[in-house]
Design an enzyme around this catalytic site. Sequence first.
Site, short mmCIF file in Angstrom:
data_model
loop_
_atom_site.label_atom_id
_atom_site.label_comp_id
_atom_site.label_asym_id
_atom_site.label_seq_id
_atom_site.Cartn_x
_atom_site.Cartn_y
_atom_site.Cartn_z
N LYS A 1 0.81 -1.22 0.00
CA LYS A 1 0.00 0.00 0.00
C LYS A 1 0.84 1.28 0.00
O LYS A 1 0.43 2.29 -0.53
CB LYS A 1 -0.93 0.02 1.22
CG LYS A 1 -2.10 -0.95 1.10
CD LYS A 1 -3.04 -0.77 2.28
CE LYS A 1 -4.15 -1.81 2.25
NZ LYS A 1 -5.13 -1.64 3.31
N GLY B 1 -2.08 0.42 17.27
CA GLY B 1 -1.33 0.24 16.03
C GLY B 1 -1.24 1.56 15.29
O GLY B 1 -2.16 2.39 15.38
N GLY C 1 0.13 1.66 11.81
CA GLY C 1 0.51 1.34 10.43
C GLY C 1 -0.46 1.99 9.43
O GLY C 1 -1.17 2.95 9.77
N GLY C 2 -0.49 1.44 8.21
CA GLY C 2 -1.30 2.04 7.13
C GLY C 2 -2.77 2.11 7.47
O GLY C 2 -3.43 3.13 7.23
N ALA C 3 -3.32 1.03 8.05
CA ALA C 3 -4.76 1.02 8.36
C ALA C 3 -5.07 2.02 9.46
O ALA C 3 -6.09 2.72 9.41
CB ALA C 3 -5.19 -0.39 8.76
N ARG D 1 4.71 1.34 18.52
CA ARG D 1 5.99 1.04 19.19
C ARG D 1 7.21 1.40 18.34
O ARG D 1 8.33 1.39 18.84
CB ARG D 1 6.01 -0.46 19.54
CG ARG D 1 5.83 -1.34 18.33
CD ARG D 1 5.67 -2.80 18.62
NE ARG D 1 5.52 -3.49 17.34
CZ ARG D 1 5.44 -4.79 17.20
NH1 ARG D 1 5.44 -5.55 18.27
NH2 ARG D 1 5.34 -5.32 16.01
N GLU E 1 -5.69 13.59 -2.56
CA GLU E 1 -5.26 14.24 -1.34
C GLU E 1 -5.35 13.29 -0.13
O GLU E 1 -4.46 13.28 0.74
CB GLU E 1 -6.15 15.49 -1.14
CG GLU E 1 -5.84 16.35 0.05
CD GLU E 1 -4.45 16.98 0.01
OE1 GLU E 1 -3.70 16.78 -0.95
OE2 GLU E 1 -4.11 17.67 0.99
#
Length: 282
Positions: free
Chosen positions: A69, A127, A129-131, A152, A81
Amino acid sequence: MTTIKYKLGLVGYPLKHSISSLLFREIALRENLPLRYTCWEISPAYSEEFFHWLKRSEISGINVTIPYKERIMDHLDQFDETARIIGAVNVVKKFGDELHGYNTDWYGFVESLKKACLQPSKMLILGGGGAARAVLYGAVAISCRAVTVVERTEEKVRKLRQDFSPLLELKVISWESSLLAAEIEEADLVVNATPVGLPNWSGSFPLETSFLGSGKLFFDLIYKPEVTPFMKIGLCCGARAVNGLDMLLFQAMKSLEIWTGVKTSFQSWQEAYQKILGCEAH
Ligand code: NAP
């Protein structure tokens, strides 16, 4: 024989648990759409070749999943955007030999939150990350007042602060932080945006389970099993809990709209998923 107008698919690695091709095939049948949806399980060693091939191919558009991703953005001619702020693309559409990127994960998150009838004012995201970044963008879109993220990895913490602090009241803490218990107590929405709890995952959730759950929603981005370990923690403490299935279906519905311009009903996606489940059970 119908001529295939939309050549679509999914790239990721690994893909063996993905239901996307079944889902899109079922939707194509239900909505009478001339599309084909292929899964490309491409190991990282071959990903560059795949992206180059994509540019020359006759593919109309693709979905992108872990671990590409972020990486695919280097191969795009443009992205919108939202994808720029989130820093991840899960939908690519081809315009001639140009590749344009979009992010529909945030939309999927916001729509499933509406369906769960919650307008959160304080969110805790596990978390970064990307999500999680798509969820953060969703929080901006629905004007959620304050968000705390548990992450982390130092570099991700720095990027989260840099990109989202200007957009909302953001706190980033570590899993070991003494603040974590208080953050759960205060949040009206707790989101699991880690892979912890996936079916092949061993180990438990590092969360206190002595909070008062009433009035809270536990939202797991994972959708298998139907009641995930994270949802169980919320339910045990009296919270409501939802899994990531609606989010998955909403983001797929929006992907189809981007590629084809065709608007489909959410109910159609739910029925398609139920049909797949029924087939898997037999
Ligand atoms: P990702 O970019 O790899 O991020 C994973 C995050 O989880 C990172 O913050 C990572 O921390 C953290 N993490 C991993 N293992 C951990 C552990 N043992 N303890 C604590 N934190 C841990 O993955 P992603 O794309 O954000 O996806 C996250 C989850 O969301 C996946 O399960 C994915 O399937 C799901 N998802 C669902 C939908 C949907 O439509 N329902 C859409 C997108 C994603 P580090 O950075 O420190 O490693």
